[in-house]
Enzyme design. Structure first.
Site, PDB file in Angstrom:
ATOM      1  N   ASN A  52       1.820  -4.507  -5.856  1.00 54.46           N
ATOM      2  CA  ASN A  52       1.882  -5.795  -5.169  1.00 54.46           C
ATOM      3  C   ASN A  52       3.203  -6.505  -5.468  1.00 54.46           C
ATOM      4  O   ASN A  52       3.512  -6.782  -6.629  1.00 54.46           O
ATOM      5  CB  ASN A  52       0.710  -6.663  -5.610  1.00 54.46           C
ATOM      6  CG  ASN A  52      -0.623  -6.051  -5.202  1.00 54.46           C
ATOM      7  OD1 ASN A  52      -1.080  -6.243  -4.093  1.00 54.46           O
ATOM      8  ND2 ASN A  52      -1.222  -5.287  -6.109  1.00 54.46           N
ATOM      9  N   LYS A 105      -8.492   1.357   4.192  1.00 57.82           N
ATOM     10  CA  LYS A 105      -8.040  -0.040   4.203  1.00 57.82           C
ATOM     11  C   LYS A 105      -6.795  -0.187   5.063  1.00 57.82           C
ATOM     12  O   LYS A 105      -6.011   0.758   5.235  1.00 57.82           O
ATOM     13  CB  LYS A 105      -7.744  -0.518   2.782  1.00 57.82           C
ATOM     14  CG  LYS A 105      -6.798   0.356   1.973  1.00 57.82           C
ATOM     15  CD  LYS A 105      -6.771  -0.096   0.514  1.00 57.82           C
ATOM     16  CE  LYS A 105      -5.996   0.863  -0.356  1.00 57.82           C
ATOM     17  NZ  LYS A 105      -6.013   0.465  -1.787  1.00 57.82           N
ATOM     18  N   ASP A 136      -1.933  -2.423  -9.311  1.00 55.66           N
ATOM     19  CA  ASP A 136      -3.382  -2.290  -9.309  1.00 55.66           C
ATOM     20  C   ASP A 136      -3.736  -0.889  -9.788  1.00 55.66           C
ATOM     21  O   ASP A 136      -3.287   0.108  -9.206  1.00 55.66           O
ATOM     22  CB  ASP A 136      -3.951  -2.531  -7.910  1.00 55.66           C
ATOM     23  CG  ASP A 136      -3.908  -3.998  -7.515  1.00 55.66           C
ATOM     24  OD1 ASP A 136      -3.615  -4.839  -8.390  1.00 55.66           O
ATOM     25  OD2 ASP A 136      -4.163  -4.301  -6.337  1.00 55.66           O
ATOM     26  N   ARG A 175     -15.689  -3.687  -3.947  1.00 60.65           N
ATOM     27  CA  ARG A 175     -14.382  -4.266  -4.224  1.00 60.65           C
ATOM     28  C   ARG A 175     -14.424  -5.133  -5.478  1.00 60.65           C
ATOM     29  O   ARG A 175     -15.355  -5.892  -5.700  1.00 60.65           O
ATOM     30  CB  ARG A 175     -13.914  -5.109  -3.035  1.00 60.65           C
ATOM     31  CG  ARG A 175     -13.824  -4.344  -1.727  1.00 60.65           C
ATOM     32  CD  ARG A 175     -13.654  -5.285  -0.548  1.00 60.65           C
ATOM     33  NE  ARG A 175     -14.822  -6.152  -0.383  1.00 60.65           N
ATOM     34  CZ  ARG A 175     -14.877  -7.164   0.465  1.00 60.65           C
ATOM     35  NH1 ARG A 175     -13.825  -7.435   1.231  1.00 60.65           N
ATOM     36  NH2 ARG A 175     -15.963  -7.905   0.560  1.00 60.65           N
ATOM     37  N   LYS A 214       0.834  -1.199   0.000  1.00 60.45           N
ATOM     38  CA  LYS A 214       0.000   0.000   0.000  1.00 60.45           C
ATOM     39  C   LYS A 214       0.874   1.256   0.000  1.00 60.45           C
ATOM     40  O   LYS A 214       0.691   2.166  -0.811  1.00 60.45           O
ATOM     41  CB  LYS A 214      -0.920   0.002   1.219  1.00 60.45           C
ATOM     42  CG  LYS A 214      -1.712  -1.270   1.450  1.00 60.45           C
ATOM     43  CD  LYS A 214      -2.678  -1.580   0.350  1.00 60.45           C
ATOM     44  CE  LYS A 214      -3.636  -2.711   0.727  1.00 60.45           C
ATOM     45  NZ  LYS A 214      -3.000  -4.028   0.946  1.00 60.45           N
ATOM     46  N   ARG A 229      -5.291  -5.424 -12.834  1.00 57.83           N
ATOM     47  CA  ARG A 229      -4.013  -5.961 -12.379  1.00 57.83           C
ATOM     48  C   ARG A 229      -3.075  -6.019 -13.591  1.00 57.83           C
ATOM     49  O   ARG A 229      -3.294  -6.774 -14.532  1.00 57.83           O
ATOM     50  CB  ARG A 229      -4.201  -7.340 -11.771  1.00 57.83           C
ATOM     51  CG  ARG A 229      -2.923  -8.131 -11.515  1.00 57.83           C
ATOM     52  CD  ARG A 229      -1.959  -7.451 -10.532  1.00 57.83           C
ATOM     53  NE  ARG A 229      -2.545  -7.147  -9.260  1.00 57.83           N
ATOM     54  CZ  ARG A 229      -2.657  -8.021  -8.252  1.00 57.83           C
ATOM     55  NH1 ARG A 229      -2.218  -9.257  -8.408  1.00 57.83           N
ATOM     56  NH2 ARG A 229      -3.189  -7.662  -7.117  1.00 57.83           N
ATOM     57  N   GLU A 278      -2.251   0.313  -5.697  1.00 58.21           N
ATOM     58  CA  GLU A 278      -1.322  -0.537  -4.955  1.00 58.21           C
ATOM     59  C   GLU A 278      -0.246  -1.055  -5.900  1.00 58.21           C
ATOM     60  O   GLU A 278      -0.456  -1.134  -7.118  1.00 58.21           O
ATOM     61  CB  GLU A 278      -2.045  -1.734  -4.319  1.00 58.21           C
ATOM     62  CG  GLU A 278      -3.069  -1.364  -3.276  1.00 58.21           C
ATOM     63  CD  GLU A 278      -3.726  -2.580  -2.644  1.00 58.21           C
ATOM     64  OE1 GLU A 278      -3.189  -3.695  -2.788  1.00 58.21           O
ATOM     65  OE2 GLU A 278      -4.786  -2.412  -2.007  1.00 58.21           O
ATOM     66  N   ARG A 303     -10.656  -6.636 -12.761  1.00 60.04           N
ATOM     67  CA  ARG A 303     -11.477  -7.323 -11.765  1.00 60.04           C
ATOM     68  C   ARG A 303     -12.671  -6.435 -11.451  1.00 60.04           C
ATOM     69  O   ARG A 303     -12.513  -5.363 -10.876  1.00 60.04           O
ATOM     70  CB  ARG A 303     -10.629  -7.638 -10.535  1.00 60.04           C
ATOM     71  CG  ARG A 303      -9.463  -8.585 -10.876  1.00 60.04           C
ATOM     72  CD  ARG A 303      -8.352  -8.542  -9.878  1.00 60.04           C
ATOM     73  NE  ARG A 303      -7.740  -7.226  -9.801  1.00 60.04           N
ATOM     74  CZ  ARG A 303      -6.858  -6.861  -8.881  1.00 60.04           C
ATOM     75  NH1 ARG A 303      -6.488  -7.721  -7.950  1.00 60.04           N
ATOM     76  NH2 ARG A 303      -6.352  -5.651  -8.878  1.00 60.04           N
TER      77      ARG A 303
END
Length: 313
Positions: free
Chosen positions: A282, A159, A272, A232, A124, A209, A280, A224
């Site tokens: 990842n 979050k 993301d 979400r 994050k 992604r 984000e 997504r």
């Protein structure tokens, strides 16, 4: 090559979605020798890195997809490449594992992704190093600052900093009835920092992604898409995955961060992106290989092994 994978329990993977399995199948097709260990199997003895490691065979068969041999003490330096694919949460056990893997690195093993960068690049917080690619973002444990942020931006996502799969993500709006209790829970009564970001309406079109291998983007991403009343898009939260070609803006974003990732030794990374914004970065165990491969006929794991074999060749 001799390849060690550190992952969650292999008997519990979601075989249809698991990216680590795609990597292992590709390695096996290429004739690499595989070993398997859990995080708790690693240790340091007399300054050297070891593990209780089981020989691993993998098969592209849903009914019989792996076989493990007997665990034995082995030096991690006996391996050419270690794939660190343990899922979050990023807790102190994860940090201790990176210290052990750094010792293996000093002994000559290539650890993917680089242990120091796994520690340094919280998924994050790492994105905040690129404010030009983010919506307004706040990281704090102070309720008063988060309330001011909500009052300013009116529609906000909050979050935790150490979760995955959409866990602990809430959407808060000005005047909402549960702001106080939500912040108390997430910040553990004001003692734990969390992230707040202005809500991005383009989430309805998908949380994309984008996978990067050694700083270069895979030409397709997985959008997504939230279902029903869900905010979400995470697949773990019920989102629908739709593979798409990268847009021009996606490619610009990847180019902007790709060199930095490569310098950090972050070989396999998932960005993301919602709309035009990075939410984000990842680095622990990015997924979505299987979904993109299934829809576009790619073999992303083979692209990864091309890089790893060249690097160790």
């Amino acid at each position: 090559m001799r390849v060690l994978v550190i992952m969650d329990a292999i008997e519990h993977v979601n075989l249809k979605k698991d990216s680590t399995m795609a990597m292992l199948w590709a390695a096996s097709r290429r004739g690499h020798e595989l070993g398997y260990a859990l995080q708790q199997d690693l240790f340091i003895e007399q300054g050297k890195a070891f593990g209780l490691i089981a020989p691993l065979q993998v098969f592209e068969d849903e009914q019989h997809y792996y076989e493990l041999g007997e665990r034995q003490k082995q030096s991690l330096a006996d391996y050419d490449v270690i794939l660190m694919r343990k899922d979050p949460p990023f807790d102190m056990n994860f940090v201790y594992t990176t210290y052990i893997l750094e010792q293996a690195e000093r002994e000559g093993v290539w650890v993917v992704n680089k242990p120091q960068s796994l520690r340094d690049c919280n998924e994050k917080l790492f994105a905040t190093q690129f404010p030009e690619l983010q919506v307004p973002t706040l990281v704090t444990s102070q309720h008063s600052l988060i309330r001011e942020f909500i009052a300013q931006h009116r529609d906000v996502i909050v979050k935790p900093l150490d979760g995955m799969g959409g866990m602990g993500i809430f959407r808060l709006s000005t005047g909402g009835a549960n702001i106080g209790s939500t912040l108390e829970m997430l910040t553990e009564m004001g003692t734990r920092p969390i992230m707040a970001q202005r809500y991005i309406p383009e989430i309805v079109d998908g949380d994309k992604r984008i996978l990067l291998i050694n700083g270069e983007p895979v030409p397709y991403c997985l959008a997504r898409i939230p279902q029903g009343d869900e905010t979400r898009g995470n697949l773990a939260a019920g989102g629908r995955g739709e593979a798409r070609a990268l847009t021009e803006n996606d490619q610009k974003i990847a180019a902007h961060v790709g060199g930095f990732l490569k310098e950090k030794g972050l070989i396999f990374v998932g960005l993301d992106v919602i709309g035009d914004y990075v939410t984000e970065i990842n680095v622990t165990s990015p997924t979505c290989i299987r979904e993109i491969d299934a829809q576009f006929g790619t073999s992303i794991a083979d692209d990864l092994w091309d890089v790893l074999e060249q690097g160790r060749g």
